[in-house]
Scaffold this motif. Sequence first.
Motif, PDB file in Angstrom:
ATOM      1  N   GLU A 117       0.454   4.307   0.926  1.00  0.00           N
ATOM      2  CA  GLU A 117       0.312   5.379   1.919  1.00  0.00           C
ATOM      3  C   GLU A 117       1.553   5.431   2.820  1.00  0.00           C
ATOM      4  O   GLU A 117       2.190   4.406   3.114  1.00  0.00           O
ATOM      5  CB  GLU A 117      -0.966   5.175   2.753  1.00  0.00           C
ATOM      6  N   HIS A 177      -6.754   0.221   1.380  1.00  0.00           N
ATOM      7  CA  HIS A 177      -7.675   1.297   1.452  1.00  0.00           C
ATOM      8  C   HIS A 177      -7.693   2.198   0.220  1.00  0.00           C
ATOM      9  O   HIS A 177      -8.661   2.918  -0.011  1.00  0.00           O
ATOM     10  CB  HIS A 177      -7.314   2.017   2.765  1.00  0.00           C
ATOM     11  N   ASP A 206       2.245   5.740   5.940  1.00  0.00           N
ATOM     12  CA  ASP A 206       2.438   5.003   7.188  1.00  0.00           C
ATOM     13  C   ASP A 206       2.993   3.596   6.950  1.00  0.00           C
ATOM     14  O   ASP A 206       3.461   2.946   7.895  1.00  0.00           O
ATOM     15  CB  ASP A 206       1.147   4.950   8.022  1.00  0.00           C
ATOM     16  N   HIS A 207       2.957   3.132   5.694  1.00  0.00           N
ATOM     17  CA  HIS A 207       3.530   1.816   5.369  1.00  0.00           C
ATOM     18  C   HIS A 207       4.706   1.904   4.391  1.00  0.00           C
ATOM     19  O   HIS A 207       5.580   1.044   4.403  1.00  0.00           O
ATOM     20  CB  HIS A 207       2.454   0.897   4.774  1.00  0.00           C
ATOM     21  N   HIS A 232       0.880  -1.181   0.000  1.00  0.00           N
ATOM     22  CA  HIS A 232       0.000   0.000   0.000  1.00  0.00           C
ATOM     23  C   HIS A 232       0.915   1.229   0.000  1.00  0.00           C
ATOM     24  O   HIS A 232       1.864   1.289   0.795  1.00  0.00           O
ATOM     25  CB  HIS A 232      -0.877  -0.072   1.255  1.00  0.00           C
ATOM     26  N   ASP A 259      -3.659  -2.584   5.513  1.00  0.00           N
ATOM     27  CA  ASP A 259      -4.803  -1.969   6.219  1.00  0.00           C
ATOM     28  C   ASP A 259      -5.982  -2.942   6.386  1.00  0.00           C
ATOM     29  O   ASP A 259      -6.760  -2.844   7.349  1.00  0.00           O
ATOM     30  CB  ASP A 259      -5.329  -0.755   5.437  1.00  0.00           C
ATOM     31  N   HIS A 293      -1.413  -2.814  10.789  1.00  0.00           N
ATOM     32  CA  HIS A 293      -1.780  -2.038  11.984  1.00  0.00           C
ATOM     33  C   HIS A 293      -2.385  -3.012  12.992  1.00  0.00           C
ATOM     34  O   HIS A 293      -3.208  -3.858  12.624  1.00  0.00           O
ATOM     35  CB  HIS A 293      -2.867  -0.997  11.695  1.00  0.00           C
TER      36      HIS A 293
HETATM   37 FE1  FEO Z   1      -4.086   3.441   4.340  1.00  0.00          FE
HETATM   38 FE2  FEO Z   1      -2.456   2.395   7.140  1.00  0.00          FE
HETATM   39  O1  FEO Z   1      -2.681   3.306   5.533  1.00  0.00           O
END
Ligand code: FEO
Length: 392
Positions: free
Chosen positions: A79, A144, A81-82, A77, A163, A220
């Motif tokens: 984004e 996501h 945070d990853h 992913h 996610d 997460h």
């Molecule tokens: Fe959609 Fe944990 O990033």
Amino acid sequence: MRMRQIAENVHWLGAIDWDRRLFDSLIPLPDGTSYNAYLIQGTEKTALLDTVDPPMADVLMAQLEAVPKIDFIVSQHAEGDHSGTIARVLEKYPAAKVVATPKAKTMLIDLFTLPESAFVTVADKEVLSLGGKTLEFIHTPWVHWPETMVTYLREDRILFTCDFYGSHIAASDLFVTDKGRVYEAAKRYFAEIMMPFRGVIQKNIANLEGYDVRMIAPSHGQIYDEPAWIVDAYRDWVEGPPHNTVVLPFVSMHGSTRIMVDHLAAALVDRGVRVELFNLAVTDIGKLAIALVDAGTVIVATPTVLTGPHPLAAYATLLANALRPKAKFLSILGSYGWGGKMVETLAGMIPNLKVEVIDPVLCKGKPSPEVFEKLEQMAETIAQKHKENGFA
Ligand code: FEO
């Protein structure tokens, strides 16, 4: 935390963010979160699945000090945070290749200016052998963002999902120990980022049904070593019928709207309908999002402010429109002093919602007996419609 083994030659790495309380400057994180990465070591090659949010990059880099070689950095992913720490990992392992879907590749280049030459793109169901560890990449859009994929480790029957099935929880237990706590956190996460894409997510769940999964490892929160219950929960959230519940987000300034909300709530309960009230002046907006997952009816209640809805009510309405819950009915309660276009303004803010609109109830000044009678009628209408639709 240090690197921790979850299966033979498969380790958890990453960072537990005990302090974080807001995501995307929007999503409340009452329980913190974690950014999970996973190291999979085959006899020939080593892969790192996902990284961590850049503010916690040093934690991951410290864990990687003991890892001499990484051949593949899998980005499930794009984004931050990853994938926001991929550049740091590439600096340490310059020969490593970034494995991603074709769509993720372009997004990662746009977001993090990674060199195009570093990428290997993978098609849906493409396989990568590390030597005794075989990774299968399954495209799962909209969990996501549109570029997302999950990874199945065949030999260990572990599904890495980023996610998807994740939850924002900071905890020292690697595996789920308190299903009730994780259920709520996972539902909150689903509501906030995946609820609008229910149709696609339903297809993704069906697509993964053919895989024999003994463990789901999201990026997460905690790892599911008994994964069936979270898959069942997702199925219920995406395809289960709405519940016999009315969700009432409301704002009141001088009390009239609150009196109407309380009267309607009591009238609904008398008729066997569950209610959930959210005072928007004090509520955790994530709790409202959770309630919207199952609501049969949504009633927004607001006073009139400068001829329109209270800004908090407008915010909640915009949010509901964006989250596209499966509620079948919607209405508005409102109060005003002299006039305004509150109903018209709110009605114009919900083009995404496929709902039947029940006649709003408005009151001028303090609620009168006539207003209470209209609220009783509204409760009767809702109870009847829920019954006709089989909401339980
Ligand atoms: Fe959609 Fe944990 O990033």
